[in-house]
Design an enzyme around this catalytic site. Structure first.
Site, PDB file in Angstrom:
ATOM      1  N   HIS B 186     -69.354  -9.554 -98.407  1.00 42.42           N
ATOM      2  CA  HIS B 186     -68.553  -8.547 -98.710  1.00 42.42           C
ATOM      3  C   HIS B 186     -67.281  -8.567 -97.661  1.00 42.42           C
ATOM      4  O   HIS B 186     -66.123  -8.359 -97.974  1.00 42.42           O
ATOM      5  CB  HIS B 186     -68.995  -7.263 -99.191  1.00 42.42           C
ATOM      6  CG  HIS B 186     -69.227  -6.969-100.574  1.00 42.42           C
ATOM      7  ND1 HIS B 186     -68.444  -7.602-101.482  1.00 42.42           N
ATOM      8  CD2 HIS B 186     -70.112  -6.150-100.846  1.00 42.42           C
ATOM      9  CE1 HIS B 186     -69.017  -7.040-102.864  1.00 42.42           C
ATOM     10  NE2 HIS B 186     -69.894  -6.388-102.430  1.00 42.42           N
ATOM     11  N   GLU B 428     -64.469 -50.007-101.331  1.00 40.97           N
ATOM     12  CA  GLU B 428     -64.640 -49.553 -99.823  1.00 40.97           C
ATOM     13  C   GLU B 428     -64.905 -50.789 -99.112  1.00 40.97           C
ATOM     14  O   GLU B 428     -65.271 -50.614 -97.837  1.00 40.97           O
ATOM     15  CB  GLU B 428     -65.474 -48.423 -99.656  1.00 40.97           C
ATOM     16  CG  GLU B 428     -66.814 -48.583-100.131  1.00 40.97           C
ATOM     17  CD  GLU B 428     -67.707 -47.355-100.233  1.00 40.97           C
ATOM     18  OE1 GLU B 428     -67.776 -46.646 -99.251  1.00 40.97           O
ATOM     19  OE2 GLU B 428     -68.541 -47.549-100.934  1.00 40.97           O
ATOM     20  N   ASP B 452     -64.744 -46.731 -94.914  1.00 42.80           N
ATOM     21  CA  ASP B 452     -65.689 -48.046 -94.736  1.00 42.80           C
ATOM     22  C   ASP B 452     -64.665 -49.109 -94.993  1.00 42.80           C
ATOM     23  O   ASP B 452     -65.078 -49.866 -94.377  1.00 42.80           O
ATOM     24  CB  ASP B 452     -66.643 -47.813 -95.921  1.00 42.80           C
ATOM     25  CG  ASP B 452     -67.862 -47.215 -95.406  1.00 42.80           C
ATOM     26  OD1 ASP B 452     -68.083 -46.989 -94.292  1.00 42.80           O
ATOM     27  OD2 ASP B 452     -68.881 -46.962 -96.188  1.00 42.80           O
ATOM     28  N   CYS B 499     -59.897 -41.772-101.813  1.00 43.98           N
ATOM     29  CA  CYS B 499     -61.022 -40.608-101.504  1.00 43.98           C
ATOM     30  C   CYS B 499     -61.195 -40.459-100.153  1.00 43.98           C
ATOM     31  O   CYS B 499     -61.993 -39.573 -99.741  1.00 43.98           O
ATOM     32  CB  CYS B 499     -62.118 -40.512-102.306  1.00 43.98           C
ATOM     33  SG  CYS B 499     -63.272 -42.033-102.346  1.00 43.98           S
TER      34      CYS B 499
END
Lengths: 87, 566
Positions: B186, B428, B452, B499
């Site tokens: 909270h 990739e 990659d 991405c």
């Protein structure tokens, strides 16, 4: 007696307001309403018990209504859950 | 200096005001006059309701509707037939109102804490807040007036409660320090809603700080700087001003479409690693999810996740996204990640080894259960499947054949799914870049994984300090592959996304726009920044920059030039 499995779709699950609305809706009907989560019964007397059951988005509960107005009760209660309590 | 968890971001420079715990101790007593005690309890409930309604109204005006609802929910905790009935039963059995209220509240606090569920455990804080307010009324203890705090105050509290927020004047409170609370408590949610920088979970903050002393709150690092020197104050003041200015500029892009200065539209999605991240992506204004990594389901456990477990996670993410696209990447696992129960052998060269799609196609049962889980989730949103590490057309064909098999299994069992679920390729590897034209004929979309792709193309490990200098997506070789992947996708009429980290790089953005990328997928925190960067460029300007870059011969030339244009 009728029963139905419904899945919680709102991200926050059964939190304060939905639990409050749900308990109030249960009390409108004269039929006996029960709900189970992971095979365990959930106390529908008070919203705090529902919250304590920690039912989350994506999880399933089974509702059972037994009594003269069972059809109407099931329609409203299952509908509330399926609609994500309007969230 | 003291340390805690920063949330939300931002800097606060001001003077401490300690909000000590109210003294709510009492001695339980046996009640002789039950009716008088019941009356005392009912009067307290009435007063609590009135006070809380007034607080909710203030919060509604100063913080927001959601936070006001939290406070109104507090009334319904105590002013409830069941709860009142139980408390009045205890009083009728001669308990005093204080102990009756405390006993019932404590019962639910204990139940919530025992659930083990993070969200439910946090709701115990609401019950504690109600208990304390009720006890304060019954005991006649006055609340500390937070509303009296002067301008430039840093509040120091044990826990920031919903009822406290009613007293906070946003213009006067520049920072908050709490002793308890996680980033999802909270305290954190309320501080975020009020946009006041906070540092949570600082042990003994109340004892260590004194009212009136100067302090700096760093909501980025979680640092609390005590007794700051003038140059430190100056440094933080300028950091704060820059932060606030940039934040204001970025906020202009919230809720807006992602569009270039010349009107071309793009999709701007997020990369996520769990269903919880999906909510964050939505909160940060992402337009969908361009990469959902599924490894989290398989890590830190001793056996494979079941189809149902996976289905739950994918479905939850799909539901959070409410019909926005969700690209789920199938398991990308290999010799470099430790998952003991998979029984993977240690390999000489894990990045060239038995991993990702190669492993999955050899472990068909496992792979099919993941595909079935994704298909089942497709009944709940715009779910798409993406295969990682594709290097040859056969891998895509074999993967698609398995998707068809999974579909007919589900059909036979009468389970719903999207018959037309798109199946795409994560491009990739250099191989996938070179045969992008062949893959584009059989894939429904491409998503470029630049991390990659760069490593494989440059044959270099970015973590190796001797060769790491080669690792850059701005190498002409990598840029040529990116361009070719995008152009071949566009020619085949399929969407092409990115991405990898490069999608959020301001220097890469004009190049991607020029090549024809249709979707950017970035971390949630980058969404507004990327949207702002895309809006800066017209297509013609981006084309001009790309033409120059693609004619250059070295990475240094390219990055030197790009630095001058962004």
């Amino acid at each position: 007696m009728i029963s139905k499995k419904v899945t919680l779709v709102n991200a926050q699950g059964f939190h304060m307001r939905p639990a409050d609305d749900f308990v109030k809706a249960v009390k409108k009907y004269s039929c006996k309403v029960t709900m189970t989560h992971n095979g365990k019964p959930v106390n529908l007397m008070n919203k705090m018990f529902i919250i304590a059951s920690a039912i989350k988005c994506g999880q399933e509960v089974e509702l059972t209504c037994d009594g003269p107005d069972e059809e109407a009760a099931m329609a409203e209660l299952a509908g509330m859950i399926e609609a994500g309590f309007g969230e | 200096m003291m340390k805690g968890l920063g949330a939300p971001e931002g800097y606060g420079i001001g003077r401490v005001m300690l909000i000590s715990e109210k003294n709510l101790s009492y001695t339980p007593r046996e009640i002789a006059d039950v009716d008088a005690e019941l009356e005392r309890f009912r009067t307290a409930v009435k007063k609590f309701t009135e006070e809380t309604l007034a607080q909710a109204q203030t919060v509604r005006e100063t913080v927001g509707e959601k936070e006001a609802k939290i406070l109104e929910g507090h009334i319904s905790i105590i002013d409830d037939d069941f709860m009142r009935g139980e408390i009045e039963n205890l009083i009728s059995a001669h308990q005093c109102a204080e102990s009756a209220v405390e006993q019932m509240c404590q019962m639910f606090i204990d139940m919530f804490m025992a659930s083990g569920d993070e969200l439910t455990m946090q709701r115990a804080a609401d019950v504690r807040d109600v208990r304390d307010s009720m006890l304060a009324i019954l005991l006649g203890v006055n609340e500390v007036k937070i509303s009296d705090a002067p301008a430039g105050t840093v509040l120091v509290v044990r826990e920031l409660t919903p009822s406290m927020t009613a007293g906070i004047k946003r213009d006067n409170i520049v920072g908050i320090i709490t002793e308890t609370g996680s980033q999802t408590s909270h305290s954190a949610i309320l501080a975020r809603a009020m946009e006041i920088p906070a540092v949570l979970s600082v042990p003994n903050a109340l004892a260590q700080l004194s009212t009136g002393e100067q302090v700096i709150v760093d909501g980025f690092t979680g640092d609390v700087v005590t007794a700051p020197a003038q140059e430190v104050i100056d440094e933080y003041t300028s950091k704060r001003d820059t932060y606030l200015r940039e934040k204001r500029e970025l906020e202009l892009y919230r809720g807006k479409p992602t569009v270039s200065a010349s009107g071309e539209h793009y999709e701007l999605c997020c990369n996520i690693g769990s269903p919880k991240d999906a909510s964050k992506a939505m909160e940060k204004d992402g337009e969908g999810v361009g990469l959902f990594r599924t490894e989290f389901l398989f890590m830190d456990r001793s056996s494979l996740p079941t189809e149902d477990e996976q289905f739950d996670a994918y479905k939850t993410a799909a539901m959070v996204l409410k019909g926005k696209p969700l690209i789920i990447r199938t398991l990308d696992i290999g010799g470099d990640k430790e998952i003991p129960y998979l029984g993977l052998e240690k390999e000489e060269n894990p990045f060239m080894g038995f991993r990702a799609i190669r492993y999955c196609l050899k472990n068909r049962d496992m792979f099919k259960s993941q595909i079935k889980a994704i298909l089942r989730a497709s009944a709940f949103g715009d779910v798409r499947i993406m295969f990682p590490l594709i290097t040859a057309v056969e891998e895509l064909r074999e993967g698609r054949a398995l998707v068809e098999e999974a579909k007919s299994d589900l059909r036979a069992s009468g389970i719903e799914f999207n018959e037309d679920i798109p199946v795409g390729v994560m491009t990739e590897t250099s191989a996938s870049g070179v045969i992008a034209d062949l893959l584009a004929k059989e894939a429904d979309f491409f998503s470029i994984g630049t991390n990659d792709l760069t490593g494989y193309t440059m044959a270099c490990d970015r973590g190796n300090s001797n060769v790491g200098y080669l690792y850059s997506p701005f190498q002409p070789s990598v840029l040529r592959l990116i361009k070719s992947i995008i152009e071949n996708g566009v020619k085949a009429g399929i969407p092409v996304g990115m991405c990898g980290e490069a999608a959020a790089n301001p220097m890469m953005i004009p190049l991607l726009m020029s090549f024809g990328l249709t979707e950017f997928s970035v971390s949630a925190v980058s969404v507004l920044k990327v949207r702002k960067n895309i809006a800066k460029w017209t297509k013609a300007e981006a084309d001009e920059v790309a033409a120059k870059v693609m004619a250059m011969s070295t990475e240094k030339e390219i990055t030197d030039y790009l630095k001058t244009v962004v």
